[in-house]
Structures are given as structure tokens and as C-alpha cells.
Design an enzyme around this catalytic site. Sequence first.
Site, PDB file in Angstrom:
ATOM      1  N   GLY A   1       1.716   4.353   2.895  1.00  0.00           N
ATOM      2  CA  GLY A   1       1.827   6.039   3.260  1.00  0.00           C
ATOM      3  C   GLY A   1       2.500   6.814   2.613  1.00  0.00           C
ATOM      4  O   GLY A   1       2.496   8.118   2.543  1.00  0.00           O
TER       5      GLY A   1
ATOM      6  N   GLU B   1       0.099   7.979   0.211  1.00  0.00           N
ATOM      7  CA  GLU B   1      -0.809   9.036   0.795  1.00  0.00           C
ATOM      8  C   GLU B   1      -0.178  10.104   1.026  1.00  0.00           C
ATOM      9  O   GLU B   1      -0.874  11.272   1.043  1.00  0.00           O
ATOM     10  CB  GLU B   1      -1.382   8.222   2.278  1.00  0.00           C
ATOM     11  CG  GLU B   1      -2.211   6.987   2.065  1.00  0.00           C
ATOM     12  CD  GLU B   1      -2.516   6.519   3.177  1.00  0.00           C
ATOM     13  OE1 GLU B   1      -3.672   6.311   3.660  1.00  0.00           O
ATOM     14  OE2 GLU B   1      -1.761   5.897   3.795  1.00  0.00           O
TER      15      GLU B   1
ATOM     16  N   GLU C   1      -1.573  -2.166   1.787  1.00  0.00           N
ATOM     17  CA  GLU C   1      -1.869  -2.245   3.086  1.00  0.00           C
ATOM     18  C   GLU C   1      -2.823  -3.525   3.199  1.00  0.00           C
ATOM     19  O   GLU C   1      -2.560  -4.393   4.346  1.00  0.00           O
ATOM     20  CB  GLU C   1      -2.719  -0.983   3.718  1.00  0.00           C
ATOM     21  CG  GLU C   1      -1.539   0.083   3.981  1.00  0.00           C
ATOM     22  CD  GLU C   1      -1.454   1.312   2.873  1.00  0.00           C
ATOM     23  OE1 GLU C   1      -0.984   2.158   3.178  1.00  0.00           O
ATOM     24  OE2 GLU C   1      -1.800   0.786   2.038  1.00  0.00           O
TER      25      GLU C   1
END
Length: 694
Positions: free
Chosen positions: A103, A106, A126
Site C-alpha cells: 500500500g 500504491e 501482497e
Amino acid sequence: MDHAFYEEKDGIAVITFNNPPVNGLSHGLRKAIVEGVDRANNNTAIRAIVLGGTERAFSGGADVTEFGTPKAGQAPTLRTVIEVLEQSAKPVVAAINGVCLGGGLELALGAHYRVAAAAARVGLPEVKLGILPGAGGTQRLPRVLGLEKALNMIVSGQVVKAATLADSALFDKVVEGDPQAAAIDFAKGLASDVPLKRVRDLAVSDADADALLLNARNAVKAGSARFPAPAACVEAVAASTNMAFDDGLAFERQQFTQLLNSSESLALRHVFAAERAATKIPDVPADTPLRPINRVGVIGAGTMGGGISMNYLNAGIPVVLLEQKEEALQRGVATIRKNYENTMKKGRITAEQVEERMNLLSTTLSYDALGEVDLVIEAVFEDMGVKEVVFRELDRVIKPGAILASNTSTLDVDQIAAFTKRPQDVIGLHFFSPANVMKLLEIVRGAKTAKDVLATCIDMGKKIGKKPVVSGVCDGFIGNRMLYAYRDAADEVMLQGAAPSQIDRALENFGFAMGPYRVGDLAGLDIGWAIRKRKKEADPQGYEEVVADRLCEAGRFGQKTGAGWYRYVAGDRKPQVDPEVENLIETFRKEKGVTSRKISDQEIVERCVYALANEGAKILEEGIALRASDIDIVYLNGYGFPLHRGGPMHYAQQAGLFNVVRALRQFGATSARPQAWQPAALLEKHAESGDALK
């Protein structure tokens, strides 16, 4: 707690994340980022926004402790935060340092620009938690790296240094110094009349897209059949090539949600947390001073001693290897060199590295040469009399403050410590064969082992690439004690009617790398036979003969003799069912008055795996293991338990402890040894309460 700090520097708003240790994207941090961006956009004096973390981490990604909790979906979600960045009227620059993973990457992809330290480590790992990037990673990364590179990174979970991607659209600038200072300078230089860049507006173009995706699908099917996440990653990345951006996001989210609720993801996330918990010892403070380990001594140049030595040589630590005879010593050194040269032939190390490691190895036939080592590990024959001779000699020659360790797999570490005048310096370091390959290190804490000795060995275990788990003292410690129960369960179901090949096949279909009888043939049946013969000598009346005794009496010791539970053709390790063994087992059944019955694969798996969990619960209630998850780490890394099942304790929890206890009682009702199936008191307690084993 302030989850982020907001400050203004020459017209630049700087939002610095503050959620140690790795700036996990908790609800608090997500909210603080949105508030900071809004504050900057509402201030006419601000020209641009810089997001940054610490030297250690921009952000390590999602806060995994929030998975499955209301906070995970509490607004603002990470997807909302990224939309806020993209929609900001003022340019947002991500200053990337340390780790920028999952994340965190991201989030950075949602910024308009990215400035990174060359040494920063980026990736979307992930898949290693059984999920896929769920906040646009599968859609945005291909737009900045290209399909092939992004596909490889996402499907493998690979983490790379920013410097290796400096020529890609992922970064606008890669610097050797402080990325935050560079990002502020970069932000000051941005033209105010140029449209802001958004990754979502880029296209994924690759003429070989269909071929790349086909190859990826085939590779995943061949190599990750037990895990759904890699295949889902491929399809989500494929969506970036054939769907509009928002449709791709929706598809990614659908895949993410399905994976998040899968048993495989639950298992992998359990393992992720368990590995980090295993090295935390309640009564040993994290800041316990460590003893220096600059030179290591190893007693015994056999397979185990040589493998142990390689771990330290690999870490750049000099090793003094001791043997009783020059011939054995030279044979051990030759084996170490051969192992390194084989690794070199596979391209994993260079010829220079082989020599560097061999040059760190010295040999001796005298205990006196070990006087200045900081840690000594014995890897001699598993016999208390032999251990006594070794430890009395070590006590005589080893300098004060050095750590004395035994590689024993079953013997009483407290008794071994009593052979010395310094029991506080004695510990068990149980490596698993081959010691230079296997990840598990069972650290056996004696009653008098000093806290700094324990802390030092845990730290050293991590430095040499092991997964350390602390055990108390008992026969077999955590792993081998449970192994006895597992093998007894397999032997009982064999006695009742299942063939060794059926038992192996059932457990391998469950996910074990090898069933117990194939493992026995590989390791050598004579090892267990020697232990059983000693037990029989000590207690002739109490000893109960097993089928393996008959095999060994017939000279069938496994692969090394071409026959064990199976037979083997010279030059071929593939096991072949042997009618002679089937006849031997049937004769044994008749002698014991057992009429064989048909047994399902499901019953075989339940008997063997529940026996593991039951013994694990006994180990837990006795305090031999600190946590149920520690037991899982032992079995995953030392005994071939399938990773996608999460370990025997996690698996039992998922099967339902009530169901496990019920099955144990049923097995005991038809067993010649019902006491062996008595459910552990702790298991019964948690089955009744519904609480998870901790």
C-alpha cells in the site's frame, strides 16, 4: 498520537508520516494524510505538497493488524486517500526513502510525482500474504513500468532497489542523498501552468501482451497450484491492458476481496505475524545487551557440523572446526568446499565468494585452539556420555563469557549444562539437516540460561538467515516431540489397515512435501532404530515393538541400502511399493490380533494432523512453547508442513477445536492405546469456550 506532522517550507507543505516502525497505513495515518492535503489545498500560500516518511520507511504498506476488523474499511480507505492525492489541485510529490511496499507504493503511485533515494526498496509483495494489491497497484504499476516488468514484480512479490528502476516512469528523480530535501526542491521547480500528471491517465502498451500473459498463466499454474493469489495477480494485471482504468480497479477489488477471505490468505497472514512474534520473549527486554559473536567454534565435521559451519561462513564470521581425526576433518572440509562449488555452478555465488568463505574456515584437532571463540556449537553423536566429555572439555578451554551450545535434537540441555561450571552460558541450538539449507533454528532455553545468551542467539539466528523459535527443555523439544506423536499416529493407522504408500499419498495430497515413510527412507531407518534399541535396553518390559524394527532387522534401512518401507532401483530415488513389506506388515498385524479395515485418506490426514495439534497443545500448556504460533513456525520450517495450511495449530483452529477434540475421542475409542488420543486439557478448554489458542 500525531500520525503525521504538517509543516510549511517556502511555500511547500510537507506531510511527514509518523506511525512507527514502518509507517503502516492505519486508519489514523490515512486520515492524517487527507487532512494534510486538504489543509494545503485551502492555503493560497502553498504551491505544492510533499509526502514523506522516515529514513527507515516511506510506508511498509497496509496495517495487517487491521485486516478483518472494522478499521480496515473505515473511511478514508487507502483507495480514497489515493483519489484525494490524484484530485489535489496542487501537485503532490512523494519523497521515498527506506521501504515503500504494498500500500505504500500504491500511495506513492497516486502522487503526481515521485522522488526516491537510490537505496529505497520498492515492491508490491501482497502475493506473499495470499492477496493482491487492492488499491490500484495492479492497474498503475504496469502503466509506469510496462507490462512485463510489472507482471513479474506483482506475481512474485519481488522487492527491488529504486536505483534499478531509475529509467522508468515510476520515478521522476532518483537521488543519492535525502529524498525529502530533493522532493522539496523538485516541487519548487514545478511550473504552475502545466497539467498535473496522473498515472491513471497513462496507457499500458505492449505488443507482446498476449504472449506475456499466456506465459505467466502457465508458469503460475505449474509453480503455485496450491495458492490462488498468483493466478489472480495475473488476471488483475491483464485487466490493465484490456479494461478502462476504473473497470480495472473494480476487477482488482473483486479479486482482492475473494482472496482476503480465502483459507490460503488467512494461513499466510497468520505465518507473517507468527514469524515476527516468535523472536519476542516476554521476560527478555528488546534492549537486552548482546554478547559479541566474532568467531565461532564447531565440534564435529560431519554433515551437521559442516552445515552449521557454512551458516556462519556465509555471514562472514570466522569458524574453527574441530574433529578427533585428521581424515574426518579433511573429509568435512572437502564436503563444505564441494557444497560451495555446487552453489557456484548454479550461479548463486562467484568463485571469489567461494574462496572468501573457505578462507574464513580454520581447522584443529585440539580443544585448546577454541580458547578465543565467542560461541561454540557441538554437533557430535546424540549420546549423553559423548556430550559430557565434550562439554567438560569446553568448560576447561573456552574463555569466560563465551556461549556454549549443543545441537542436540532430544537430550536434556539442563543436564548438559550441569557438566560445566557456567550453566548460565549454556543453550541448545538445534539446527535441522541439511543445516546450511533448512531455515528452522530451535533455540532451547535451559533453566539457568542467561537472558543475554538467549537474546544473542536469537539475534544471531536472524543474522545467519534462520527462523528462530524458542523452546523449553523436554524430550524432543517442540518439533521432535510432536514428530513422535505424528509417526505413532501413522503407524497405528498402518496397523489398522492402511498401506505406507496410501498414508504417504494422503499426506502429500494434503500438502506435505513427503509422507512419513518416504521421509524415513530418506533419513535412514537405522537412526530411529538405534534410539529404540536404547529404550528397549533401558526398559525391556515397557518397550513395544513396531513394524520399523522388523524392517531394520532385515537390513532395510531406506534409500542407502536400496530398501526400506519401499524398494529403490540403483541410481533412482523414486520409491516403489514392495510386496515384501506388505507381507511383513500383514504378518505383524496377525501377530497383534488386528484385522485390517479399509481406511479413507481423510481419516489418515485427520489422525496424523490432529495428533500433531494435540501434542502441540500439551507442549503449550506445559510452557515448553510460548505461543501456538511458535509451534506452527517450527512445523512449517523444519518438518514440511504445508504453508498454505498455516501450521498444525492454525489448521486445527480453522477446522474447529470442537471438531478436533471430538475426532480425538473417536480415535481413542478404537485404539489399542487410548491414552495417546486423550485430548490435551488446553484443547478441551478452548473447544468449550470457543476462544482461539494463543
